[in-house]
Design an enzyme around this catalytic site. Sequence first.
Site, PDB file in Angstrom:
ATOM      1  N   ALA B  13      59.016 -52.569 -36.672  1.00  0.00           N
ATOM      2  CA  ALA B  13      59.427 -51.244 -37.115  1.00  0.00           C
ATOM      3  C   ALA B  13      59.923 -51.296 -38.554  1.00  0.00           C
ATOM      4  O   ALA B  13      60.268 -52.355 -39.066  1.00  0.00           O
ATOM      5  CB  ALA B  13      60.525 -50.722 -36.196  1.00  0.00           C
ATOM      6  N   CYS B  14      59.954 -50.129 -39.167  1.00  0.00           N
ATOM      7  CA  CYS B  14      60.464 -49.961 -40.519  1.00  0.00           C
ATOM      8  C   CYS B  14      61.844 -50.621 -40.616  1.00  0.00           C
ATOM      9  O   CYS B  14      62.657 -50.421 -39.728  1.00  0.00           O
ATOM     10  CB  CYS B  14      60.564 -48.469 -40.828  1.00  0.00           C
ATOM     11  N   PRO B  15      62.169 -51.373 -41.622  1.00  0.00           N
ATOM     12  CA  PRO B  15      61.416 -51.638 -42.844  1.00  0.00           C
ATOM     13  C   PRO B  15      60.637 -52.954 -42.809  1.00  0.00           C
ATOM     14  O   PRO B  15      60.196 -53.417 -43.851  1.00  0.00           O
ATOM     15  CB  PRO B  15      62.534 -51.743 -43.886  1.00  0.00           C
TER      16      PRO B  15
END
Lengths: 159, 75
Positions: B13-15
């Site tokens: 997932a981000c980042p």
Amino acid sequence: MTDKKKTTIVLFSGDYDKAMAAYIIANGAAAYDHEVTIFHTFWGLNALRKDENIPVEKGFMEKMFAKMMPRGADKMGLSNMNFAGFGPKMIKDVMKKHNAIPLPQLIEMAQEQDVKLVACTMTMDLLGLKQEELIDNIEYAGVAAYLADAEDGNVNLFI
Amino acid sequence: MNITKVLDAKGLACPMPIVKTKKAINEIESGQILEIHATDKGAKNDLTAWANSGGHELIKHEEENDVFKFWIKKG
């Protein structure tokens, strides 16, 4: 001087979710090759607290503050739906499911990426926090040092 | 296409996709190509913007069974 772009973030909040947003942006900016500074002040300082009890000399008020404030990033509450501590448990569960990185690891990753973590010394005094109680490899400074980074910053945030 | 390095960022997932991409691109030479696999829905916009800003070239991208694949040439 380098021609690197700069990102500066003031982390004022001691909420887990807000600090998470700050550290996600910081890590993203570091991946963008920016020089990144996070200036921790007031409740944001709690993100830098070690999670163990460090014996230091404190006055009565300072002891009260130390007791009432979260000891470290993992103990911080949510800005919304905290539900007396149940909210963070729920969100950490959901985060695990979606592979989102928990705040303590985001802080570690920021340090690996050479994000400059700064603790505001004036508010450390107010809250009675000592250097020994905060994590290693951070800097201690005041408003002028922050402004020196922020005045040629390309991204400046207050969270 | 001569691919120098393949980065598996699936499930992250981000980042993380962008952080890992940045690390991987540091390990290759200018002109070489990095292939990235990601499942994060924001990856397309993220990697496009990141490549542009860093002076790299997003040569190609495609989607296959919910996996996004990108080829970035280091600038």
